[in-house]
Write a protein that holds these residues in place. Structure first.
Motif, mmCIF file in Angstrom:
data_model
loop_
_atom_site.group_PDB
_atom_site.id
_atom_site.type_symbol
_atom_site.label_atom_id
_atom_site.label_comp_id
_atom_site.label_asym_id
_atom_site.label_seq_id
_atom_site.Cartn_x
_atom_site.Cartn_y
_atom_site.Cartn_z
ATOM 1 N N TYR A 326 0.908 -1.116 0.093
ATOM 2 C CA TYR A 326 0.068 -0.014 -0.033
ATOM 3 C C TYR A 326 0.953 1.274 0.050
ATOM 4 O O TYR A 326 1.723 1.374 0.899
ATOM 5 N N LEU A 327 0.591 2.063 -0.911
ATOM 6 C CA LEU A 327 1.489 3.374 -1.112
ATOM 7 C C LEU A 327 0.562 4.603 -1.001
ATOM 8 O O LEU A 327 -0.465 4.803 -1.296
ATOM 9 N N PHE A 328 1.306 5.467 0.109
ATOM 10 C CA PHE A 328 0.327 6.514 0.742
ATOM 11 C C PHE A 328 1.084 7.807 0.023
ATOM 12 O O PHE A 328 2.391 7.748 0.355
ATOM 13 N N GLN A 329 0.463 8.786 -0.170
ATOM 14 C CA GLN A 329 0.870 10.315 -0.181
ATOM 15 C C GLN A 329 1.124 10.800 0.896
ATOM 16 O O GLN A 329 0.192 10.733 1.850
ATOM 17 N N LYS A 330 2.398 11.438 1.374
ATOM 18 C CA LYS A 330 2.437 11.873 2.776
ATOM 19 C C LYS A 330 1.366 12.764 2.885
ATOM 20 O O LYS A 330 0.901 13.964 2.178
ATOM 21 N N GLY A 331 0.631 13.078 4.160
ATOM 22 C CA GLY A 331 -0.252 13.826 4.388
ATOM 23 C C GLY A 331 -1.552 13.283 4.153
ATOM 24 O O GLY A 331 -2.500 14.109 4.306
ATOM 25 N N LYS A 332 -1.822 12.248 3.368
ATOM 26 C CA LYS A 332 -3.000 11.897 2.959
ATOM 27 C C LYS A 332 -3.161 10.506 3.263
ATOM 28 O O LYS A 332 -2.580 9.346 2.429
ATOM 29 N N PRO A 333 -3.957 9.998 4.208
ATOM 30 C CA PRO A 333 -4.171 8.682 4.714
ATOM 31 C C PRO A 333 -4.926 7.730 3.850
ATOM 32 O O PRO A 333 -4.601 6.435 4.021
ATOM 33 N N GLU A 334 -5.445 8.282 2.748
ATOM 34 C CA GLU A 334 -6.176 7.163 1.815
ATOM 35 C C GLU A 334 -5.159 6.580 1.032
ATOM 36 O O GLU A 334 -4.050 7.330 0.335
ATOM 37 N N ALA A 335 -5.146 5.444 0.441
ATOM 38 C CA ALA A 335 -4.259 4.526 -0.387
ATOM 39 C C ALA A 335 -4.021 5.203 -1.619
ATOM 40 O O ALA A 335 -5.285 5.563 -2.288
ATOM 41 N N TRP A 336 -2.914 5.713 -2.090
ATOM 42 C CA TRP A 336 -2.671 6.006 -3.681
ATOM 43 C C TRP A 336 -2.692 5.176 -4.484
ATOM 44 O O TRP A 336 -3.071 5.286 -5.831
ATOM 45 N N ALA A 337 -1.812 4.052 -4.140
ATOM 46 C CA ALA A 337 -1.608 3.074 -5.066
ATOM 47 C C ALA A 337 -1.355 1.548 -4.173
ATOM 48 O O ALA A 337 -1.001 1.722 -3.101
ATOM 49 N N CYS A 338 -1.726 0.534 -4.661
ATOM 50 C CA CYS A 338 -1.467 -0.815 -3.990
ATOM 51 C C CYS A 338 -1.700 -1.829 -5.013
ATOM 52 O O CYS A 338 -1.780 -2.040 -6.238
ATOM 53 N N SER A 339 -1.179 -3.358 -4.509
ATOM 54 C CA SER A 339 -1.240 -4.441 -5.015
ATOM 55 C C SER A 339 -2.227 -5.214 -5.187
ATOM 56 O O SER A 339 -2.137 -6.534 -5.344
ATOM 57 N N THR A 340 -3.612 -4.683 -4.608
ATOM 58 C CA THR A 340 -4.756 -5.408 -4.481
ATOM 59 C C THR A 340 -5.877 -4.667 -5.358
ATOM 60 O O THR A 340 -5.719 -3.724 -5.954
ATOM 61 N N GLY A 341 -6.994 -5.435 -5.220
ATOM 62 C CA GLY A 341 -8.046 -4.866 -5.979
ATOM 63 C C GLY A 341 -8.409 -3.609 -5.223
ATOM 64 O O GLY A 341 -9.667 -3.002 -6.106
ATOM 65 N N ALA A 342 -8.200 -3.497 -4.317
ATOM 66 C CA ALA A 342 -8.624 -2.034 -3.535
ATOM 67 C C ALA A 342 -8.397 -0.792 -4.477
ATOM 68 O O ALA A 342 -8.827 0.304 -4.151
ATOM 69 N N CYS A 343 -7.255 -1.009 -5.038
ATOM 70 C CA CYS A 343 -6.674 0.480 -5.874
ATOM 71 C C CYS A 343 -7.002 -0.009 -7.405
ATOM 72 O O CYS A 343 -6.138 -0.602 -8.037
ATOM 73 N N THR A 344 -8.020 0.488 -7.680
ATOM 74 C CA THR A 344 -8.475 0.180 -9.237
ATOM 75 C C THR A 344 -7.745 1.416 -10.269
ATOM 76 O O THR A 344 -7.413 0.800 -11.407
ATOM 77 N N ARG A 345 -7.500 2.346 -9.768
ATOM 78 C CA ARG A 345 -6.661 3.430 -10.481
ATOM 79 C C ARG A 345 -5.118 3.243 -10.703
ATOM 80 O O ARG A 345 -4.610 3.035 -12.023
ATOM 81 N N ARG A 346 -4.451 2.959 -9.682
ATOM 82 C CA ARG A 346 -3.081 2.657 -9.587
ATOM 83 C C ARG A 346 -2.624 1.483 -9.103
ATOM 84 O O ARG A 346 -3.228 1.191 -7.731
ATOM 85 N N ARG A 347 -2.404 0.472 -9.910
ATOM 86 C CA ARG A 347 -1.967 -0.800 -9.237
ATOM 87 C C ARG A 347 -0.342 -1.146 -9.343
ATOM 88 O O ARG A 347 0.160 -0.829 -10.310
ATOM 89 N N LEU A 348 -0.021 -1.465 -8.018
ATOM 90 C CA LEU A 348 1.558 -1.689 -8.108
ATOM 91 C C LEU A 348 1.731 -3.351 -7.995
ATOM 92 O O LEU A 348 0.797 -4.085 -7.591
#
Length: 416
Positions: A326-348
Motif C-alpha cells: 500500500y502506497l500513501f502520499q504523505k499527509g493523505k491517509p487514503e491509499a494512493w496505489a496498492c497491489s490489491t483490487g482495492a486500488c483500481t486506478r493505480r496498481r502496483l
C-alpha cells in the motif's frame, strides 16, 4: 580520440623511452591515466580492431606491455574507484600517446588559455567538459561551434543539450546486470528472452548485437550506486553481453558491466545493490513514529501482520504487509496505489525487499524482486542452497504528476 600537438609531448617521449628500453621479457608495468575525453580500448594493436570498451578522461590503466610498431600499448583496466580481482580485469590495446599523468582542471584551463587555434580550443574544452561537465564549459563549446560554423561541432553541441540515458541495473551473481533504460515515460527492457534451441538464430544474434552496441554506449556513463546507508558514483567500464541458460532450457541475453564494486577500504562483502546512470538524491526520510503511522495503518485490512514500513524521500510512505503493498502520499491517509483490487486506478506489483531511489530530476524509482533475497546477500554474490532461481525484478517509476511506469525483467541464477 584527440591528440594534443604539445603539452604532453615530453611526457609521451619519456614514457615511450622507458618502455622501448626494456625487452618484452623484462618489461615492468606502470600506471598511467587517460588523456583525451574518451579513449577506445581495442582487441588488438590496430586502429581497425574491434572496440572492447571506452574509457573516460583520467581513468587509470595499468600498462602491461611495451609500445608496438603501430604505437599501441597493452593495458589492463579495472573498474574505477573499486577493488576487483585479476580475473575481472579487462585487457586491450590503446594508443601510447593517449596516456599520461592525471589531469586537473587547472592544467586543462592553462592549456585552453594558451591554445592558438579553434581546433586546440575545442580539444581542451572537450576534456574540461568530460572532467567536470559544467554549464560554463558547455556554453563555451556552443559559442565556439557557432563562431566556427563547424557542422560536427554544432551537432556535438546540440547533443550536449540532450539528457544522458537513464539506465537501471542491479548487482546480480556478483556482477552488475543492466535491467532497463528509462526513455521518457517508458521503460525499455535490456534483457532478451528466447528459447535455448534458437540461440544461434538470426533473431537472437540480432538481439545480442543490439545489446552489445548498447553496452559500449554505457561504458563512459557515470553510474550512481546505492545500498542502504551508502551512495557512491563511478564508471563501470567492462561491458560484455552474456547468455545464461537455466534448467527450463530458456536463455536470457543481458548486458553486464563488470563486477559489483566494493569500495576502497571496505572489508565487507556486502556489495552495492542498485546502479543508475543518473544523479541520485541521497536524502532519506526519518523512520515514522507509531503515532505518525497510525492514520495510515488504519486504512489497511485488519488484522495487520508482518507490517514493514518504507519511507522513501519526498512524497510517499509505503506499508508492506504479508505480500500486499500500500502506497500513501504523505499527509493523505487514503491509499494512493496498492497491489490489491482495492486500488483500481493505480496498481502496483508486489515485490520483496524494495529499494527506493530519487533522481535529481525529481522522478522516484522503486526497484524490487519477486523472489525475496535472491542470493542471500540482498542482490550481491550468489550464495543460494542449490536452488534454481529466476528472480523477476520489477521497476516502478513515479513522476511529479502521479504518473506510474512499470517494467518487469527476469534474470536467471543458479546457486550452489
Amino acid at each position: 580520440m584527440r591528440m594534443s600537438p604539445r603539452g604532453y609531448a615530453l611526457l609521451v617521449l619519456v614514457l615511450s623511452a622507458r618502455t622501448l628500453a626494456a625487452s618484452a621479457s623484462e618489461f615492468e608495468g606502470y600506471e598511467a591515466y587517460v588523456q583525451p575525453d574518451v579513449l577506445r580500448v581495442r582487441a588488438s594493436a590496430s586502429a581497425d580492431a574491434s572496440i572492447l570498451t571506452r574509457l573516460p578522461i583520467n581513468h587509470p590503466v595499468w600498462v602491461v606491455g611495451a609500445p608496438t610498431a603501430e604505437g599501441f600499448v597493452e593495458v589492463q583496466v579495472n573498474n574505477q574507484e573499486v577493488i576487483t580481482s585479476d580475473r575481472d580485469a579487462l585487457k586491450g590495446f590503446v594508443r601510447a600517446d593517449m596516456l599520461g599523468k592525471r589531469q586537473t582542471e587547472k592544467m586543462l584551463e592553462d592549456q585552453l588559455a594558451s591554445a592558438r587555434t579553434p581546433q586546440e580550443q575545442w580539444m581542451w574544452l572537450e576534456r574540461l567538459m568530460a572532467l567536470r561537465g559544467s554549464e560554463i564549459d558547455k556554453e563555451r563549446m556552443r559559442t565556439l561551434a557557432q563562431q566556427s560554423g563547424n557542422k560536427e561541432w554544432l551537432a556535438q553541441a546540440k547533443r550536449m543539450e540532450e539528457p544522458p540515458p537513464t539506465v537501471i541495473g542491479v548487482c546480480f551473481q556478483g556482477r552488475v546486470s543492466i535491467l532497463a533504460q528509462l526513455v521518457g515515460n517508458k521503460l525499455e527492457p535490456l534483457v532478451e528472452s528466447h528459447d535455448n534451441a534458437a540461440q544461434n538464430s538470426p533473431k537472437v544474434r540480432a538481439a545480442e548485437a543490439r545489446l552489445r552496441a548498447r553496452a559500449l554506449e554505457l561504458t563512459t556513463l557515470r553510474f550512481s550506486h546505492y545500498r542502504p546507508g551508502m551512495l557512491g558514483t563511478g564508471y563501470l567500464v567492462q561491458p560484455r553481453v552474456v547468455t545464461a541458460e537455466d534448467i527450463l532450457e530458456t536463455a536470457r541475453t543481458r548486458i553486464e558491466l563488470g563486477p559489483c564494486p566494493q569500495l576502497r577500504g571496505e572489508v565487507s562483502v556486502f556489495n552495492a545493490h542498485v546502479f543508475v546512470s543518473a544523479p541520485l538524491e541521497s536524502n532519506q526520510d526519518a523512520t515514522f513514529s507509531s503515532a505518525e503511522l497510525a492514520r495510515y495503518v488504519a486504512q489497511l485490512p485488519s488484522p495487520v501482520h508482518e507490517l514493514r514500513v518504507f519511507t522513501p524521500p519526498g512524497r510517499f510512505v509505503e506499508l508492506n504487509i504479508a505480500g500486499a503493498v500500500y502506497l500513501f502520499q504523505k499527509g493523505k491517509p487514503e491509499a494512493w496505489a496498492c497491489s490489491t483490487g482495492a486500488c483500481t486506478r493505480r496498481r502496483l506489483t508486489s515485490t520483496q525487499a524494495p529499494v527506493w531511489l530519487q533522481l535529481a530530476s525529481g522522478q522516484q524509482m522503486r526497484i524490487g524482486s519477486q523472489t525475496e533475497d535472491v542470493d542471500n546477500t540482498g542482490w550481491g554474490t550468489p550464495a543460494n542452497s542449490g536452488l534454481w532461481v529466476s528472480p523477476e525484478f520489477v521497476i516502478h517509476v513515479f513522476d511529479g504528476n502521479g504518473g506510474l511506469v512499470e517494467g518487469k525483467v527476469t534474470l536467471d541464477q543458479y546457486g550452489c
